[in-house]
Design a protein around this motif. Sequence first.
Motif, mmCIF file in Angstrom:
data_model
loop_
_atom_site.group_PDB
_atom_site.id
_atom_site.type_symbol
_atom_site.label_atom_id
_atom_site.label_comp_id
_atom_site.label_asym_id
_atom_site.label_seq_id
_atom_site.Cartn_x
_atom_site.Cartn_y
_atom_site.Cartn_z
ATOM 1 N N UNK A 60 -0.327 -1.173 11.929
ATOM 2 C CA UNK A 60 -0.307 0.260 11.614
ATOM 3 C C UNK A 60 1.008 0.655 10.936
ATOM 4 N N UNK A 61 2.104 0.097 11.425
ATOM 5 C CA UNK A 61 3.409 0.444 10.877
ATOM 6 C C UNK A 61 3.567 -0.058 9.447
ATOM 7 N N UNK A 62 2.972 -1.199 9.148
ATOM 8 C CA UNK A 62 2.969 -1.681 7.762
ATOM 9 C C UNK A 62 2.188 -0.731 6.863
ATOM 10 N N UNK A 63 1.031 -0.283 7.355
ATOM 11 C CA UNK A 63 0.197 0.623 6.569
ATOM 12 C C UNK A 63 0.887 1.963 6.339
ATOM 13 N N UNK A 64 1.720 2.377 7.296
ATOM 14 C CA UNK A 64 2.452 3.646 7.173
ATOM 15 C C UNK A 64 3.708 3.497 6.320
ATOM 16 N N UNK A 65 4.008 2.277 5.891
ATOM 17 C CA UNK A 65 5.200 2.052 5.076
ATOM 18 C C UNK A 65 6.488 2.012 5.869
ATOM 19 N N UNK A 66 6.384 1.782 7.193
ATOM 20 C CA UNK A 66 7.563 1.739 8.046
ATOM 21 C C UNK A 66 8.160 0.341 8.136
ATOM 22 N N UNK A 67 7.321 -0.682 8.011
ATOM 23 C CA UNK A 67 7.781 -2.059 8.137
ATOM 24 C C UNK A 67 7.198 -2.917 7.026
#
Length: 210
Positions: A60-67
């Motif tokens: 999810x964090x990858x999809x949100x551009x966080x990681x």
Amino acid sequence: MSPRRSYDQYCAAARALDAVGDRWTLLVVRELLVGPRRYTDLHADLPGVSTDVLASRLKDMEQQGLTTRRRLSPPAAAYVYELTPKGRQLLPVLEALAAWGVHGLEERRPTDAVRAHWFALPLLRALARTGAGGTVEVGLGEGRFHVRLDGGAETYGDGPAPDDPEVRLALDAQTCVAVSRGELTVGEGVRAGRIELSGEGPLAKALLAT
């Protein structure tokens, strides 16, 4: 896994919670603020999280551009997760949460896990109040971490400082909590024999003067 849910509110706070409001997400950010981590490292320093939940949060964090995830060069041949610039912008959010939550650190409960670098977030603000820059290596009974003070662009990392720090502090966890709460300054802790400080530059002098 069920699809991610949204609050469906045209509100800045709601939008932020859409991205980081899930259980464990901000603690994953806390771990990645120390630098790139392998999945196994993250799982080890997030006691209580299941492998399925951790994998879901990272996705999810990858999809949100966080990681982002990248493969290390041989011979390591392992993947590491790291924060994007957008993810690193969450440091002040975690600092504020830690400053609010540090007052809940009374006696350590028998069930409480602990890692030395978890003390970095609340301590960062307390050390930054001097206005002096430099690296501080902090040694606790639970291990060591380091913080870099840079006029509002503070960072922290797990373990010893990669370069020779301007200041080294040795103290116990409860003293670290007292400094983080504002109940004790570094200078007062040194004078009371609760903190050992080594260093002679401007940062050391600024901390001793508190």
